[in-house]
Scaffold this active site. Structure first.
Site, PDB file in Angstrom:
ATOM      1  N   GLY A  44      35.644  38.132  -2.864  1.00 19.13           N
ATOM      2  CA  GLY A  44      36.840  38.577  -2.162  1.00 19.13           C
ATOM      3  C   GLY A  44      36.584  39.413  -0.925  1.00 19.13           C
ATOM      4  N   SER A  45      35.456  39.186  -0.255  1.00 23.51           N
ATOM      5  CA  SER A  45      35.223  39.962   0.977  1.00 23.51           C
ATOM      6  C   SER A  45      36.225  39.557   2.066  1.00 23.51           C
ATOM      7  CB  SER A  45      33.783  39.810   1.467  1.00 23.51           C
ATOM      8  OG  SER A  45      33.527  38.506   1.911  1.00 23.51           O
ATOM      9  N   ARG A  86      43.007  18.686 -13.642  1.00 21.01           N
ATOM     10  CA  ARG A  86      43.299  19.280 -12.342  1.00 21.01           C
ATOM     11  C   ARG A  86      44.812  19.288 -12.083  1.00 21.01           C
ATOM     12  NH1 ARG A  86      39.730  20.143  -8.599  1.00 21.01           N
ATOM     13  NH2 ARG A  86      38.226  18.563  -9.168  1.00 21.01           N
ATOM     14  N   ARG A 123      38.524  25.772  -5.729  1.00 23.93           N
ATOM     15  CA  ARG A 123      39.092  24.650  -6.478  1.00 23.93           C
ATOM     16  C   ARG A 123      39.648  23.655  -5.465  1.00 23.93           C
ATOM     17  NH1 ARG A 123      37.172  24.250 -11.058  1.00 23.93           N
ATOM     18  NH2 ARG A 123      38.862  22.884 -11.674  1.00 23.93           N
ATOM     19  N   LEU A 181      42.357  21.160  -4.398  1.00 26.10           N
ATOM     20  CA  LEU A 181      43.780  21.065  -4.740  1.00 26.10           C
ATOM     21  C   LEU A 181      44.249  19.614  -4.681  1.00 26.10           C
ATOM     22  CD1 LEU A 181      44.765  24.158  -2.596  1.00 26.10           C
ATOM     23  CD2 LEU A 181      44.699  24.054  -5.111  1.00 26.10           C
ATOM     24  N   ASN A 238      42.794  27.745   5.137  1.00 22.81           N
ATOM     25  CA  ASN A 238      41.519  27.872   4.438  1.00 22.81           C
ATOM     26  C   ASN A 238      40.439  28.335   5.403  1.00 22.81           C
ATOM     27  OD1 ASN A 238      39.663  27.556   2.241  1.00 22.81           O
ATOM     28  ND2 ASN A 238      38.954  25.647   3.166  1.00 22.81           N
ATOM     29  N   HIS A 268      36.398  27.938   6.019  1.00 24.22           N
ATOM     30  CA  HIS A 268      35.271  27.104   5.600  1.00 24.22           C
ATOM     31  C   HIS A 268      34.023  27.496   6.377  1.00 24.22           C
ATOM     32  CE1 HIS A 268      33.209  23.686   3.866  1.00 24.22           C
ATOM     33  NE2 HIS A 268      32.687  23.483   5.060  1.00 24.22           N
ATOM     34  N   SER A 293      35.013  28.040  10.314  1.00 22.21           N
ATOM     35  CA  SER A 293      36.263  27.431  10.784  1.00 22.21           C
ATOM     36  C   SER A 293      37.429  27.917   9.924  1.00 22.21           C
ATOM     37  CB  SER A 293      36.200  25.904  10.670  1.00 22.21           C
ATOM     38  OG  SER A 293      35.095  25.383  11.373  1.00 22.21           O
ATOM     39  N   THR A 305      45.106  20.057   4.546  1.00 22.03           N
ATOM     40  CA  THR A 305      45.845  18.810   4.373  1.00 22.03           C
ATOM     41  C   THR A 305      45.204  18.072   3.195  1.00 22.03           C
ATOM     42  OG1 THR A 305      44.397  17.651   5.910  1.00 22.03           O
ATOM     43  CG2 THR A 305      46.393  18.652   6.837  1.00 22.03           C
ATOM     44  N   ASP A 339      38.642  19.671   3.338  1.00 19.55           N
ATOM     45  CA  ASP A 339      38.056  20.347   4.507  1.00 19.55           C
ATOM     46  C   ASP A 339      38.320  19.571   5.802  1.00 19.55           C
ATOM     47  OD1 ASP A 339      37.029  22.347   2.845  1.00 19.55           O
ATOM     48  OD2 ASP A 339      35.136  21.288   2.544  1.00 19.55           O
ATOM     49  N   GLN A 399      29.656  35.286   7.398  1.00 19.48           N
ATOM     50  CA  GLN A 399      30.757  36.040   6.783  1.00 19.48           C
ATOM     51  C   GLN A 399      31.261  37.172   7.674  1.00 19.48           C
ATOM     52  OE1 GLN A 399      30.251  37.117   2.663  1.00 19.48           O
ATOM     53  NE2 GLN A 399      31.003  35.095   2.095  1.00 19.48           N
ATOM     54  N   GLN A 424      31.617  37.022  10.738  1.00 21.30           N
ATOM     55  CA  GLN A 424      32.571  36.378  11.642  1.00 21.30           C
ATOM     56  C   GLN A 424      33.861  35.994  10.911  1.00 21.30           C
ATOM     57  OE1 GLN A 424      31.989  36.183  15.044  1.00 21.30           O
ATOM     58  NE2 GLN A 424      30.334  37.509  14.346  1.00 21.30           N
TER      59      GLN A 424
HETATM   60  C1  GAR Z   1      33.276  32.539   2.166  1.00 21.99           C
HETATM   61  O1  GAR Z   1      32.069  32.587   2.857  1.00 21.99           O
HETATM   62  C2  GAR Z   1      34.011  31.257   2.470  1.00 21.99           C
HETATM   63  O2  GAR Z   1      33.746  30.764   3.741  1.00 21.99           O
HETATM   64  C3  GAR Z   1      33.457  30.336   1.417  1.00 21.99           C
HETATM   65  O3  GAR Z   1      33.328  31.140   0.273  1.00 21.99           O
HETATM   66  C4  GAR Z   1      33.040  32.467   0.665  1.00 21.99           C
HETATM   67  C5  GAR Z   1      33.930  33.422  -0.116  1.00 21.99           C
HETATM   68  O4  GAR Z   1      33.521  34.747   0.080  1.00 21.99           O
HETATM   69  N1  GAR Z   1      34.364  29.234   1.211  1.00 21.99           N
HETATM   70  C6  GAR Z   1      33.967  28.015   0.863  1.00 21.99           C
HETATM   71  O5  GAR Z   1      32.795  27.720   0.703  1.00 21.99           O
HETATM   72  C7  GAR Z   1      35.069  27.003   0.718  1.00 21.99           C
HETATM   73  N2  GAR Z   1      34.540  25.714   0.346  1.00 21.99           N
HETATM   74  P1  GAR Z   1      34.461  35.950  -0.343  1.00 21.99           P
HETATM   75  O6  GAR Z   1      34.886  35.731  -1.795  1.00 21.99           O
HETATM   76  O7  GAR Z   1      33.572  37.160  -0.232  1.00 21.99           O
HETATM   77  O8  GAR Z   1      35.631  35.993   0.590  1.00 21.99           O
END
Ligand code: GAR
Length: 210
Positions: free
Chosen positions: A12-13, A65, A91, A93, A107, A109, A136, A141, A145, A171, A173
């Site tokens: 959750g950063s 799912r 997950r 969707l 989202n 990515h 990104s 949609t 991704d 991260q 960024q």
């Molecule tokens: C983030 O780096 C995000 O870009 C990535 O998970 C991390 C979550 O970090 N997302 C994906 O890979 C989506 N497929 P966080 O829990 O510290 O926010």
């Protein structure tokens, strides 16, 4: 104020960056709840610390799912947010879910989409010998991704990078870029058009760059 629900599966950063941004006096939105598919996600603790309501839809407690998504959709319908922010929500969707919230789902990515959809992006960038990587933020949609990209930030790949050092640079960024994009959404500046992102009413020819 527009209402926001954040969905997160892990540390959750990115959620923290959004919580911090939302505390600024002029922030144009309100985080009304944080949801997770993992009861032990640290993201839920961050939300609790910030006195934000939390909910869990545990994917291990759902047979399919479709069943998981139906339950998550019901929670979100109850909350009826203007925006749903996926922040490390790991997950995939269903199409029904994505269609139900079309134009309201963002989202983050960890790659310069359309390059490297899917998982393990940092390792794959290193394996390919790329010199440029990044993050990104896109509308979600039906295509995994594959939704229109709103904004990107680039980072260099350094000679001695490991997946962890690269992830950390990306991260940093993410934490800058996501709050900016959420702000734009809440201000009504960006929306999802038929195939592209409309920024102040005009189609974006390419993603905004931090
Ligand atoms: C983030 O780096 C995000 O870009 C990535 O998970 C991390 C979550 O970090 N997302 C994906 O890979 C989506 N497929 P966080 O829990 O510290 O926010």
């Amino acid at each position: 104020l527009p209402t926001i629900v954040v969905l997160a599966s892990g540390t959750g950063s990115n959620l923290q960056a959004l919580i911090d941004a939302s505390r600024e006096r002029d922030f144009p939105g309100e985080i009304i709840a944080v949801g997770s598919n993992r009861p032990k996600a640290f993201a839920l603790e961050r939300a609790a610390q910030a006195h934000i309501k939390t909910f869990v839809v545990d994917h291990t407690q759902h047979g399919s799912r479709e069943e998981f998504d139906a339950h998550l959709m019901a929670e979100l319908r109850r909350l009826d947010p203007d925006l749903i922010v996926l922040a490390g929500f790991m997950r995939i969707l269903t199409e029904d879910f994505v269609r139900a919230f079309r134009g309201k789902l963002l989202n983050v990515h960890p790659s310069l989409l359309p390059a490297y959809t899917g998982l393990n992006t940092h390792q794959r960038v290193l394996d390919a010998g790329d010199s440029l990587h990044g993050v990104s933020i896109h509308f979600v949609t039906e295509e995994l991704d594959g939704g229109p990209v709103i904004a990107q930030a680039e980072v260099p790949v350094l000679a001695d990078d490991t997946p962890d050092t690269l992830a950390e640079r990306v991260q940093q960024q993410e934490h800058l870029l996501y709050p900016i994009v959420v702000r734009w959404f809440c201000e009504g500046r960006i929306r999802l058009g038929a195939q592209d992102v409309l920024f102040d009413g005009a189609a974006l020819a390419e993603p905004m760059k931090l």
